[in-house]
Design an enzyme around this catalytic site. Sequence first.
Site, PDB file in Angstrom:
ATOM      1  N   TYR A  81       6.310   8.427  -2.841  1.00 42.06           N
ATOM      2  CA  TYR A  81       4.950   8.542  -3.366  1.00 42.06           C
ATOM      3  C   TYR A  81       4.534  10.008  -3.426  1.00 42.06           C
ATOM      4  O   TYR A  81       3.889  10.446  -4.382  1.00 42.06           O
ATOM      5  CB  TYR A  81       4.009   7.760  -2.452  1.00 42.06           C
ATOM      6  CG  TYR A  81       2.566   7.754  -2.875  1.00 42.06           C
ATOM      7  CD1 TYR A  81       2.096   6.820  -3.795  1.00 42.06           C
ATOM      8  CD2 TYR A  81       1.656   8.669  -2.346  1.00 42.06           C
ATOM      9  CE1 TYR A  81       0.763   6.800  -4.180  1.00 42.06           C
ATOM     10  CE2 TYR A  81       0.329   8.662  -2.725  1.00 42.06           C
ATOM     11  CZ  TYR A  81      -0.109   7.726  -3.641  1.00 42.06           C
ATOM     12  OH  TYR A  81      -1.432   7.717  -4.023  1.00 42.06           O
TER      13      TYR A  81
ATOM     14  N   LYS B 199       0.814  -1.219   0.000  1.00 39.45           N
ATOM     15  CA  LYS B 199       0.000   0.000   0.000  1.00 39.45           C
ATOM     16  C   LYS B 199       0.849   1.272   0.000  1.00 39.45           C
ATOM     17  O   LYS B 199       0.588   2.229   0.721  1.00 39.45           O
ATOM     18  CB  LYS B 199      -0.980   0.008   1.178  1.00 39.45           C
ATOM     19  CG  LYS B 199      -1.835  -1.234   1.296  1.00 39.45           C
ATOM     20  CD  LYS B 199      -2.489  -1.629  -0.025  1.00 39.45           C
ATOM     21  CE  LYS B 199      -3.469  -0.582  -0.543  1.00 39.45           C
ATOM     22  NZ  LYS B 199      -3.970  -0.942  -1.909  1.00 39.45           N
ATOM     23  N   SER B 200       1.863   1.258  -0.846  1.00 34.56           N
ATOM     24  CA  SER B 200       2.749   2.424  -0.966  1.00 34.56           C
ATOM     25  C   SER B 200       2.855   2.899  -2.409  1.00 34.56           C
ATOM     26  O   SER B 200       3.897   3.391  -2.834  1.00 34.56           O
ATOM     27  CB  SER B 200       4.139   2.087  -0.418  1.00 34.56           C
ATOM     28  OG  SER B 200       4.101   1.823   0.963  1.00 34.56           O
ATOM     29  N   GLY B 201       1.785   2.735  -3.166  1.00 33.29           N
ATOM     30  CA  GLY B 201       1.785   3.193  -4.549  1.00 33.29           C
ATOM     31  C   GLY B 201       2.145   2.120  -5.549  1.00 33.29           C
ATOM     32  O   GLY B 201       2.491   2.435  -6.692  1.00 33.29           O
TER      33      GLY B 201
ATOM     34  N   HIS C  91       7.504  -7.120  -2.583  1.00 35.31           N
ATOM     35  CA  HIS C  91       7.545  -6.442  -1.278  1.00 35.31           C
ATOM     36  C   HIS C  91       8.710  -6.978  -0.443  1.00 35.31           C
ATOM     37  O   HIS C  91       8.840  -6.626   0.734  1.00 35.31           O
ATOM     38  CB  HIS C  91       6.242  -6.684  -0.508  1.00 35.31           C
ATOM     39  CG  HIS C  91       5.015  -6.107  -1.150  1.00 35.31           C
ATOM     40  ND1 HIS C  91       4.996  -4.865  -1.747  1.00 35.31           N
ATOM     41  CD2 HIS C  91       3.744  -6.607  -1.267  1.00 35.31           C
ATOM     42  CE1 HIS C  91       3.774  -4.629  -2.215  1.00 35.31           C
ATOM     43  NE2 HIS C  91       3.006  -5.668  -1.935  1.00 35.31           N
TER      44      HIS C  91
ATOM     45  N   GLY D  79      -5.943   7.438  -3.214  1.00 37.75           N
ATOM     46  CA  GLY D  79      -4.692   7.829  -3.854  1.00 37.75           C
ATOM     47  C   GLY D  79      -4.249   9.231  -3.494  1.00 37.75           C
ATOM     48  O   GLY D  79      -3.677   9.942  -4.321  1.00 37.75           O
TER      49      GLY D  79
ATOM     50  N   THR E 262       0.379  -0.175  -7.309  1.00 39.03           N
ATOM     51  CA  THR E 262      -0.420  -0.259  -8.533  1.00 39.03           C
ATOM     52  C   THR E 262      -0.061   0.866  -9.497  1.00 39.03           C
ATOM     53  O   THR E 262       0.113   0.643 -10.704  1.00 39.03           O
ATOM     54  CB  THR E 262      -1.926  -0.197  -8.197  1.00 39.03           C
ATOM     55  OG1 THR E 262      -2.233  -1.174  -7.196  1.00 39.03           O
ATOM     56  CG2 THR E 262      -2.776  -0.452  -9.433  1.00 39.03           C
ATOM     57  N   TRP E 263       0.059   2.064  -8.967  1.00 38.55           N
ATOM     58  CA  TRP E 263       0.374   3.242  -9.781  1.00 38.55           C
ATOM     59  C   TRP E 263       1.772   3.129 -10.383  1.00 38.55           C
ATOM     60  O   TRP E 263       1.975   3.386 -11.568  1.00 38.55           O
ATOM     61  CB  TRP E 263       0.246   4.487  -8.913  1.00 38.55           C
ATOM     62  CG  TRP E 263       0.358   5.780  -9.652  1.00 38.55           C
ATOM     63  CD1 TRP E 263      -0.043   6.046 -10.940  1.00 38.55           C
ATOM     64  CD2 TRP E 263       0.879   7.000  -9.141  1.00 38.55           C
ATOM     65  NE1 TRP E 263       0.203   7.361 -11.255  1.00 38.55           N
ATOM     66  CE2 TRP E 263       0.766   7.967 -10.169  1.00 38.55           C
ATOM     67  CE3 TRP E 263       1.414   7.376  -7.909  1.00 38.55           C
ATOM     68  CZ2 TRP E 263       1.188   9.288  -9.997  1.00 38.55           C
ATOM     69  CZ3 TRP E 263       1.829   8.687  -7.743  1.00 38.55           C
ATOM     70  CH2 TRP E 263       1.715   9.634  -8.775  1.00 38.55           C
TER      71      TRP E 263
END
Length: 326
Positions: free
Chosen positions: A228, A75-77, A140, A292, A79-80
């Site tokens: 991020y 959860k640190s970007g 990860h 986001g 996907t982006w």
Amino acid sequence: MSSSSSVPAYLGDEDLTQETRALISSLPKEKGWLVSEIYEFQGLWHTQAILQGILICQKRFEAKDSDIILVTNPKSGTTWLKALVFALLNRHKFPVSSSGNHPLLVTNPHLLVPFLEGVYYESPDFDFSSLPSPRLMNTHISHLSLPESVKSSSCKIVYCCRNPKDMFVSLWHFGKKLAPEETADYPIEKAVEAFCEGKFIGGPFWDHILEYWYASRENPNKVLFVTYEELKKQTEVEMKRIAEFLECGFIEEEEVREIVKLCSFESLSNLEVNKEGKLPNGIETKTFFRKGEIGGWRDTLSESLAEEIDRTIEEKFKGSGLKFSS
């Protein structure tokens, strides 16, 4: 964990090998969030399934000098970053401007950029050598636990770090969507306490971040450290920095703008494939898109909980030279 659990397979304990079970029996363990127990391996805490994925990855993955590995805490970007770098590397094969059927318009980023330990857990015999070069993957896994071939080869690592408060809150909401039954009775105060003690899935977060932070300073041609927050604030500038690091060749200003637009949160989150689709492991693709935002932690954390995380950040990152935007 029973097979009737709502938790996805890669967070569970099904299909573990005898080798993994034997190792797990010797490891320190703690009660978990999302899962019943997490285990400490090489300094970080993992679910049983992810631990098995890491073990197989360490044994079987053979890095190539041309590989590009995207690394994040959960959860640190992720996907982006996958979308941005995929579009960057494939800008000649799939020009953003000339095609209405770019892969990112019809395929979730997680299916375009494989998650190393997840793939190895689900398919232990997966042949990564079949992927086209340069191979783009993500993980990860901590720097300490990376396969030796990754460390010894000339492959490139792009590490994306996020403000720990936003990272925690994003993970908190992700977990509640992923496994509402398992997380229903777990108070956020207890989760913050575990997060700050480092006994949380993927934690301690500071060790993960600092390992890559120092690696990027010691070997800047091998590891690029991005945040991020800077990626959100000046996406085009950071994309050029990533392109230069990856030696992608000259990139036009217009190309950068088109990639940034294609990969924006607004664009990706509104695509049908990211609203209605599912990954092979059963996770709904919409789960990966919440807000986001920078500073979204303010909507979830009380002042005292935010201060608890801030004190941990101050203590653990003191003297490192690494500062977090809020």
